[in-house]
Design a protein around this motif. Structure first.
Motif, short mmCIF file in Angstrom:
data_model
loop_
_atom_site.label_atom_id
_atom_site.label_comp_id
_atom_site.label_asym_id
_atom_site.label_seq_id
_atom_site.Cartn_x
_atom_site.Cartn_y
_atom_site.Cartn_z
N ASP A 22 0.82 -1.22 0.00
CA ASP A 22 0.00 0.00 0.00
C ASP A 22 0.84 1.27 0.00
OD1 ASP A 22 -2.54 -1.15 -0.14
OD2 ASP A 22 -2.54 -1.58 2.01
N LYS A 23 2.11 1.14 -0.43
CA LYS A 23 3.02 2.28 -0.39
C LYS A 23 3.68 2.55 -1.73
CE LYS A 23 6.89 3.95 2.42
NZ LYS A 23 7.89 3.58 3.44
N TYR A 24 3.89 1.48 -2.50
CA TYR A 24 4.57 1.60 -3.80
C TYR A 24 3.69 1.03 -4.92
CZ TYR A 24 8.58 2.12 -0.69
OH TYR A 24 9.43 2.53 0.30
N MET A 25 4.02 1.41 -6.13
CA MET A 25 3.32 0.87 -7.29
C MET A 25 4.32 0.39 -8.32
SD MET A 25 0.14 3.49 -7.72
CE MET A 25 -0.90 2.26 -8.43
N VAL A 26 4.02 -0.74 -8.93
CA VAL A 26 4.80 -1.26 -10.05
C VAL A 26 3.90 -1.16 -11.27
CG1 VAL A 26 5.97 -3.26 -11.05
CG2 VAL A 26 6.09 -2.86 -8.57
N MET A 27 4.31 -0.34 -12.23
CA MET A 27 3.51 -0.16 -13.44
C MET A 27 4.20 -0.83 -14.61
SD MET A 27 2.25 3.32 -15.36
CE MET A 27 1.23 3.93 -14.04
N VAL A 28 3.57 -1.86 -15.15
CA VAL A 28 4.08 -2.55 -16.34
C VAL A 28 3.29 -2.03 -17.53
CG1 VAL A 28 4.47 -4.76 -17.47
CG2 VAL A 28 4.69 -4.59 -14.97
N VAL A 29 3.97 -1.38 -18.46
CA VAL A 29 3.29 -0.81 -19.62
C VAL A 29 3.30 -1.88 -20.72
CG1 VAL A 29 3.12 1.16 -21.17
CG2 VAL A 29 4.22 1.44 -18.94
N THR A 73 13.30 2.57 -12.91
CA THR A 73 12.75 1.78 -14.03
C THR A 73 13.61 0.52 -14.17
OG1 THR A 73 14.07 3.11 -15.56
CG2 THR A 73 11.78 3.72 -15.31
N PRO A 74 13.23 -0.57 -13.47
CA PRO A 74 14.05 -1.78 -13.48
C PRO A 74 14.07 -2.49 -14.84
CG PRO A 74 11.97 -2.19 -12.36
CD PRO A 74 12.02 -0.72 -12.65
N LEU A 75 13.07 -2.21 -15.67
CA LEU A 75 12.96 -2.81 -17.00
C LEU A 75 12.50 -1.74 -17.97
CD1 LEU A 75 11.04 -5.97 -15.83
CD2 LEU A 75 13.24 -6.08 -17.00
N PRO A 76 12.79 -1.93 -19.27
CA PRO A 76 12.41 -0.90 -20.24
C PRO A 76 10.91 -0.58 -20.27
CG PRO A 76 13.93 -2.47 -21.23
CD PRO A 76 13.55 -3.02 -19.90
N LYS A 285 15.70 -2.32 -29.03
CA LYS A 285 14.60 -3.25 -28.78
C LYS A 285 14.95 -4.26 -27.67
CE LYS A 285 12.76 -3.02 -33.49
NZ LYS A 285 12.49 -3.76 -34.74
N HIS A 286 14.04 -4.41 -26.71
CA HIS A 286 14.21 -5.40 -25.65
C HIS A 286 13.03 -6.36 -25.69
CE1 HIS A 286 17.58 -3.63 -23.31
NE2 HIS A 286 17.15 -2.52 -23.87
N ASP A 287 13.32 -7.64 -25.84
CA ASP A 287 12.27 -8.65 -25.79
C ASP A 287 12.31 -9.29 -24.41
OD1 ASP A 287 11.15 -8.64 -28.54
OD2 ASP A 287 13.23 -9.08 -29.06
N LEU A 288 11.18 -9.22 -23.70
CA LEU A 288 11.15 -9.65 -22.30
C LEU A 288 10.18 -10.82 -22.13
CD1 LEU A 288 10.75 -6.03 -20.97
CD2 LEU A 288 12.80 -7.41 -20.66
N ASN A 289 10.51 -11.71 -21.18
CA ASN A 289 9.54 -12.74 -20.80
C ASN A 289 9.16 -12.54 -19.34
OD1 ASN A 289 11.34 -14.29 -19.00
ND2 ASN A 289 12.44 -14.75 -20.89
N TYR A 290 8.04 -13.12 -18.94
CA TYR A 290 7.51 -12.86 -17.60
C TYR A 290 8.46 -13.30 -16.50
CZ TYR A 290 2.94 -10.71 -18.05
OH TYR A 290 1.93 -9.80 -18.24
N ALA A 291 9.16 -14.42 -16.70
CA ALA A 291 10.07 -14.91 -15.66
C ALA A 291 11.19 -13.89 -15.41
CB ALA A 291 10.67 -16.26 -16.07
N GLU A 292 11.76 -13.37 -16.50
CA GLU A 292 12.82 -12.36 -16.38
C GLU A 292 12.27 -11.08 -15.74
OE1 GLU A 292 15.67 -9.68 -19.34
OE2 GLU A 292 14.18 -11.03 -20.20
N MET A 293 11.07 -10.69 -16.17
CA MET A 293 10.46 -9.48 -15.61
C MET A 293 10.27 -9.62 -14.10
SD MET A 293 7.60 -8.47 -18.46
CE MET A 293 6.74 -7.39 -17.33
N GLN A 294 9.71 -10.76 -13.70
CA GLN A 294 9.43 -10.95 -12.27
C GLN A 294 10.71 -10.88 -11.45
OE1 GLN A 294 6.36 -13.52 -11.33
NE2 GLN A 294 6.66 -13.34 -9.14
N THR A 295 11.76 -11.56 -11.92
CA THR A 295 13.04 -11.57 -11.19
C THR A 295 13.58 -10.15 -11.02
OG1 THR A 295 13.55 -13.76 -12.06
CG2 THR A 295 15.39 -12.48 -11.19
N LYS A 296 13.60 -9.39 -12.11
CA LYS A 296 14.18 -8.03 -12.05
C LYS A 296 13.34 -7.09 -11.20
CE LYS A 296 17.24 -8.09 -15.92
NZ LYS A 296 17.85 -7.38 -17.02
N ILE A 297 12.01 -7.24 -11.28
CA ILE A 297 11.16 -6.39 -10.45
C ILE A 297 11.35 -6.72 -8.99
CG2 ILE A 297 8.75 -5.87 -9.87
CD1 ILE A 297 8.11 -6.29 -12.91
#
Length: 304
Positions: A22-29, A73-76, A285-297
């Motif tokens: 309830d303090k931070y937000m992670v916004m995935v565009v 911004t941990p990911l593009p 260009k960065h191609d991302l998968n959910y597993a990589e995204m989750q780890t970096k976030i």
């Protein structure tokens, strides 16, 4: 994706928003694209990355005007920031008689959101000075035009706070225009969203992206106006125009036209073009998968 400390999740038209403690937000565009309040059936490659990276650059470039929500911004295509109490209005600011303002003017009306519009203007003409035409924020359906007076009298925002939002809006628009001018562009109109933590106002969400803004090319603008020609622009308007040409405006019974590989590729190229023109940088260009995204976030959240 489930994140540590996650207390809420909101799937918007084009973004996935995770609330943490309830303090931070992670916004995935995401690469989803919407027009006329409809999410189109096919995503646009790299669109999310384009929007997120443009917004991050402009949030950094305007911190001296108003504090903003972005922490990193941990990911593009992902921004982590502060959760703010959101104001229920969007601050739309216009430098030119374009888009919704022009459609209103063309219908014969000479007032928009309580702001008088002068006689004798043509489409895309510059206003003497920028005007603010706020809208209410709708989670579903259309945002609605509202006047400054209605916002204050209804108590949506206090007079003192609204006046501060206006000051921030005009200062941000001026900075956006300066940066655009350096890139050979004119920032035509845009919208800003604000929130607060305690008594401090924060700029939130994205700013100066092709989804929230309209840009014209400066070169040839005056000549095109003199000749009554359409302006060369960089914005999401080209998507709306393609839909309208193919008989779709989001109305009941209308079908979204087929989005072929060629159409999707063309829209993606336009987004990348806008990124490179607006930022002055080459798009990577960065191609991302959910597993990589989750780890970096998760790694980034540990640093908070």
């Amino acid at each position: 994706m489930q994140l540590p400390g996650q207390t809420n999740f909101y799937k918007g038209k084009v973004r996935d928003v995770y609330t943490i403690d309830d303090k931070y937000m992670v916004m995935v565009v995401s690469d989803r694209i919407s027009a006329f309040d409809v999410v189109l059936p096919r995503p646009i490659p790299y669109k999310g990355q384009v929007l997120n990276q443009i917004a991050a650059q402009f949030l950094d470039a305007t911190r001296d005007i108003v504090p903003n929500w972005m922490i990193n911004t941990p990911l593009p295509n992902t921004t982590i920031g502060y959760k703010c109490e959101t104001y229920p209005v969007e601050m739309v600011v216009r430098g030119n008689l374009t888009g919704h303002a022009w459609r209103t003017y063309k219908s014969g009306k000479r007032e928009l959101c309580g702001v008088p519009l002068p006689e004798g203007m043509k489409e895309n003409d510059l206003f003497e000075k920028p005007i603010i035409t706020p809208t209410t924020k709708a989670h579903v359906g259309h945002d609605e035009d509202i006047s400054r007076e209605e916002i204050i009298s209804s108590g949506l925002v206090s007079k003192e706070e609204y006046e501060q939002l206006e000051k921030y809006t005009l200062a941000l628009f001026e900075r956006g225009k300066e940066i655009a001018r350096e890139r050979g562009l004119m920032l035509v109109d845009t919208k800003y969203e604000f929130g607060k933590i305690g008594d401090t106002i924060y700029l939130i969400d994205e700013i100066h992206t092709p989804d929230s803004s309209r840009y014209f090319y400066l070169e040839g603008y005056d000549e095109r106006q003199r000749k009554g020609e359409a302006q060369k622009q960089l914005s999401k308007e080209f998507v709306r125009e393609w839909l309208m040409e193919n008989g779709f405006q989001g109305k009941e019974g209308q079908q979204v036209p087929e989005m072929t590989e060629e159409v999707v590729g063309r829209i993606s190229e336009r987004y990348i073009e806008l990124y490179e023109v607006v930022t002055g940088k080459t798009f990577q260009k960065h191609d991302l998968n959910y597993a990589e995204m989750q780890t970096k976030i998760e790694e980034a959240l540990k640093q908070l």
